[in-house]
Design a protein around this motif. Structure first.
Motif: not given
Length: 569
Positions: A377-378, A381, A399-404, A406, A417
């Motif tokens: 994902l990095r 995305p 919706q998931v983010t990279q910050e969530m 890492d 998740y």
């Protein structure tokens, strides 16, 4: 030496025991007196129990026991039971026969010597039984080495081993008393059909002539070519039985040689070209001792399993990349498999298929999220969207983010998740999966990447096994479904694109195995030791024990080359 041994033994058996000094009662007394002094080690309690149960009577000597002694000595020399040619005190037995037969033992000591001989024969019988049932591999050491791979090479190797205990002593004693030595030993053979096939192969390879050395060349030889190498190849393939033994040899690369090379390439999982290249030459130049060792190691592995499996079962053989379905001890279906990568090996264990799922979803395991998905994902995305993967917190889609993500990549905490790939043509599990619930979360399933099944080494998954012909397997299993399904029913379910579970009224055993040598359709097949388990076993055998094991720098496939997307369940 063995012929002389048997002649001396036969002569000895016809010697009458002296009436006074040499009575069976005297011999029994000496057995009782000397047992503690003569017998030591792990088998002592068993031998003690045998003689306690039989009132310390001589079990092998005297005219009445002639048939038993003869049967035991033949068994000690029979590769079917003693394929490693272990001594089992045969030299001592031979020496005592000779001394008694040549009258070199004074009359006053003959009862003691007969007692000693009886004890040694009983000890040899027990040792032979232990070898047939348990072998001489230190399976605890094997497990220790496999577990250590997790620390040294990040390889989670798992093999659920169940070494068998020494058999019931009552049955052993009954066999000795009745003289049913051969029948009893046959009853102990593990995986009998596979075992006897391997024994036959071992016999063949032990008497093979030395393989000729075939010169290497950058020139690939094909049908129609003529070269001096061809003559050596024909000699080599005659020895192994791939080329007809009665055929006159010449330097012409003919159709018969082409067929022989194809047969050889199939047996060794080489690319089937019918040509002589460097790779095929390399395999042809391997010494016969390598084949012999491989056969012996595979015989050792049979001891972990029963005499035979169930009447109906699925067999998955990892190094062979094949699934076989057996019914009434007959193979009714065979298909290819993609198995676990060498750094993520498929675990070896037994279980039972309880249900099938059409249009399956795939919940990505926590370890794959951390090891693969976060990294992917990095770089991309849009990967989740492109591959129909949805993310849930509890029952709510988010919706998931990279910050969530890492913070969890290197953490021991579970990712909070759920990543679920919905059904469809791109689903990593394909259109069907076969479930045998287990703690490893591995199973058999279809695949969205059929091209992997055409590779030579099908080691691309993260542990699960991708099936070449999933609906052929389903057709067999559906015979045991709780209700009947027509082909139209199955097609309709698939068209809905909704997950549908089909439960079986009869669970079908599945055995995940690791055999690198086997015989099928009259041919011997030798497969690569992809996970290096054979090497670990070979270095954990009595007389060749090494306390540690490390994956060598050079091996079949580099772990670094095994980088894959997370859709590799």
């Amino acid at each position: 030496m063995r012929i002389l041994f048997l002649l001396l033994f036969t002569a000895y058996l016809h010697i009458n025991l002296y009436a006074e000094t040499l009575t069976m009662e005297n011999i029994s007394a000496h057995i009782k007196q000397s047992l503690n002094r003569r017998i030591q080690g792990i088998n002592k309690p068993i031998i003690q129990n045998i003689y306690d149960t039989t009132a310390y009577k001589a079990l092998w000597i005297g005219k009445q026991n002639e048939h038993k002694s003869s049967a035991l000595i033949q068994a000690l020399n029979n590769p079917l039971f003693n394929y490693k040619n272990k001594s089992f005190d045969q030299a001592s037995i031979s020496r005592l026969f000779y001394l008694l037969d040549s009258a070199e033992i004074p009359p006053s000591k003959r009862a003691a010597v007969y007692a000693r001989l009886d004890l040694i024969l009983t000890s040899s019988m027990v040792r032979l039984v232990r070898f047939i049932v348990e072998g001489d591999v230190d399976w605890q050491l094997v497990q220790k080495k496999m577990y250590a791979l997790r620390e040294s090479d990040d390889v989670k190797a798992t093999w659920e081993m169940s070494p068998k205990p020494f058999p019931k002593k009552k049955v052993l004693i009954s066999a000795i008393l009745s003289g049913n030595i051969d029948g009893y030993l046959h009853s102990l053979l593990p995986m009998e059909k596979r075992y006897t096939n391997l024994i036959a192969l071992l016999k063949d390879y032990r008497i093979m002539d030395k393989f000729p050395k075939i010169p290497y060349s950058n020139t690939v030889l094909r049908k129609g070519d003529s070269a001096s190498r061809v003559l050596e190849v024909k000699k080599r393939l005659q020895i192994s039985g791939d080329y007809p033994k009665n055929k006159k040899l010449n330097k012409k690369f003919d159709a018969l040689l082409q067929r022989a090379i194809k047969t050889y390439q199939a047996r060794y999982l080489l690319k089937i070209t019918g040509t002589l290249d460097k790779t095929t030459t390399y395999y042809l130049n391997q010494p016969v001792s390598n084949n012999i060792q491989a056969i012996i190691t595979n015989l050792d592995k049979t001891k972990l399993y029963p005499k035979q499996f169930e009447e109906e079962y699925v067999e998955v053989n990892i190094p062979d990349f094949n699934l076989r379905y057996y019914k009434n001890q007959r193979m009714i279906e065979k298909m290819g498999l993609v198995v676990g990568r060498i750094d993520r090996p498929t675990p070896l264990f037994s279980n039972s298929i309880k249900y099938l799922v059409l249009n399956p979803t795939w919940t990505i395991p926590d370890n794959l999220i951390k090891r693969d998905l976060i990294h992917v994902l990095r770089r991309n995305p849009l990967y989740l969207e492109e591959n129909n993967i949805h993310v849930f917190r509890g029952k709510k889609e988010i919706q998931v983010t990279q910050e969530m993500l890492d913070p969890y990549e290197e953490s021991t905490k579970r990712v909070p998740y759920r990543f679920v790939q919905f059904p469809g043509e791109t689903n990593a599990l394909g259109r069907i999966k076969f479930m045998f619930p287990n703690k490893y979360a591995v199973y058999l399933h279809d695949t969205d990447n059929k091209s992997l099944l055409s590779r030579r080494y099908k080691v691309y998954s993260s542990g699960c096994m991708r099936v070449e012909k999933p609906f052929a397997l389903a057709d067999i299993l559906l015979e045991h479904a709780r209700k009947s399904y027509t082909q139209d029913d199955i097609d309709h379910i698939l068209e809905t694109n909704k997950p549908t579970t089909i439960r079986l009224k009869k669970s079908i055993p599945v055995h995940i195995l690791y055999f690198t040598v086997y015989k099928e359709n009259g041919l011997a097949y030798f497969k690569n030791d992809i996970y290096l388990y054979d090497k670990i076993i070979e270095e954990s055998v009595e007389g060749n024990k090494k306390s540690t094991f490390k994956i060598p720098a050079k091996r079949l496939i580099s772990i670094k080359k095994q980088k894959t997307k997370p859709r590799t369940k």
